[in-house]
Design an enzyme around this catalytic site. Structure first.
Site, PDB file in Angstrom:
ATOM      1  N   ASP A  50       2.270  -1.598  -3.158  1.00 14.56           N
ATOM      2  CA  ASP A  50       2.334  -1.624  -1.702  1.00 14.56           C
ATOM      3  C   ASP A  50       3.024  -0.383  -1.153  1.00 14.56           C
ATOM      4  OD1 ASP A  50       2.345  -2.304   0.940  1.00 14.56           O
ATOM      5  OD2 ASP A  50       3.443  -4.179   0.703  1.00 14.56           O
ATOM      6  N   ASP A  78      -1.347   1.991   4.147  1.00 14.00           N
ATOM      7  CA  ASP A  78      -0.700   0.784   3.628  1.00 14.00           C
ATOM      8  C   ASP A  78      -1.643   0.106   2.637  1.00 14.00           C
ATOM      9  OD1 ASP A  78       0.607  -1.569   3.147  1.00 14.00           O
ATOM     10  OD2 ASP A  78       0.788  -2.181   5.240  1.00 14.00           O
TER      11      ASP A  78
END
Length: 312
Positions: free
Chosen positions: A42, A228
């Site tokens: 992430d 992201d």
């Protein structure tokens, strides 16, 4: 430049696989002796965490969770003002617990006294993963805590399909891995996003069908967008999204609309349209034109009958 790239061989390369639902997974180890856990990779999160005993609610990974009492290198972290952490993500999922220290193993590299979250409560679906590997800049991020080994350098390539594999490379080896493909590489920059630093890419334009949208007429151009890897939904400023939605709806005027689904407000019932493909969409970045595959343009639900635009 080629001779310099050949010398950049230090670092680690890890497989990056698809976990479905837009998630990407890497495997690392915690504790002594090491136990391997699969985490979500992430770039939008600055905290690494894994589910820990004794977990009081929601722990749902597919293998036994991390037990600190079995690790000889485990210790409590020193925090100011508190070692408790709560993290709520944009999709509503949630993790809370406390910060601890233990050895993190990445491939063959050992990183003693690595600070990470020991999750005691989980709310939401993390795809059966044990937790999150937080790569975004931050005090407890992977890049900050391994800076002496990897110089905060990394590059990655996402897998193209669920059964294929990509990679993430940490350290100087990132130069040798990604620079040869620089014509296909989208540069990432570092900048501030409200109260935290984030990684950004520069979006210069969007084409839907044959229509090129005017970004400069809606928002500042070029547009800085957070990259992201932990979310599969692209979000745009409202005025730009409105223009994109209007253009998309014009190209879909012959199909039957459907009520909104979850967070998606532009949906169609495509029953019987087995060979249907969404309008072509291209995102223009600095130096790279990215032709989106159909699954990146629309989201499929309910046995292929319902398709919704993936952009919000």
């Amino acid at each position: 430049m080629g001779e310099l790239v050949d010398e950049f061989v230090e670092g680690i390369r890890l497989p990056l696989t698809s976990g479905g639902d837009g998630n990407f997974l890497v495997t690392v180890g915690f504790g002594t002796p090491k136990r391997d856990f699969t985490l979500l990779f992430d770039t939008g999160s600055g905290t690494t965490w894994t589910q820990c005993e004794p977990c009081s609610a929601g722990c749902n990974q597919q293998i036994p969770i991390f037990d600190p009492s079995t690790s000889s290198s485990f210790s409590n972290a020193t925090c100011d003002p508190t070692c408790d952490y709560p993290i709520k993500y944009h999709d509503g999922t949630y993790s809370s617990g406390y910060y601890v220290k233990d050895t993190l193993t990445i491939a063959s590299d050992l990183h003693p006294n690595f600070v990470f979250g020991c999750a005691q409560k989980i709310d939401g679906n993390f795809g059966g993963a044990a937790g999150i590997l937080g790569v975004r800049p931050g005090k407890y991020s992977l890049m900050a805590q391994t800076n002496s080994d990897y110089s905060s350098l990394f590059c990655y390539c996402l897998p193209a399909a669920e059964k294929s594999a990509g990679y993430v490379v940490l350290g100087l080896k990132a130069f040798a891995t990604c620079l040869p493909d620089k014509d296909k590489m989208i540069p990432i920059s570092l900048g501030s996003n409200q109260d935290a630093d984030s990684y950004f890419v520069t979006l210069t334009g969007i084409t839907i069908g044959q229509q090129r949208l005017d970004i400069s007429g809606n928002v500042s151009s070029p547009l800085k967008a957070i990259i992201d890897s932990g979310t599969s939904i692209s979000r745009l400023p409202f005025s730009l999204y409105s223009d994109l939605r209007q253009a998309f709806q014009g190209l879909m005027s012959q199909y039957t609309t459907a009520p909104p689904s979850a967070k998606f407000d532009t949906c169609y019932n495509l029953e019987g349209q087995n060979n249907w493909t969404p309008p072509k969409m291209v995102l223009y970045f600095e130096g790279v034109d990215l032709d989106l595959i159909p699954s990146a343009v629309t989201f499929r639900e309910k046995d292929n009958l319902l398709r919704c635009a993936r952009l919000l």
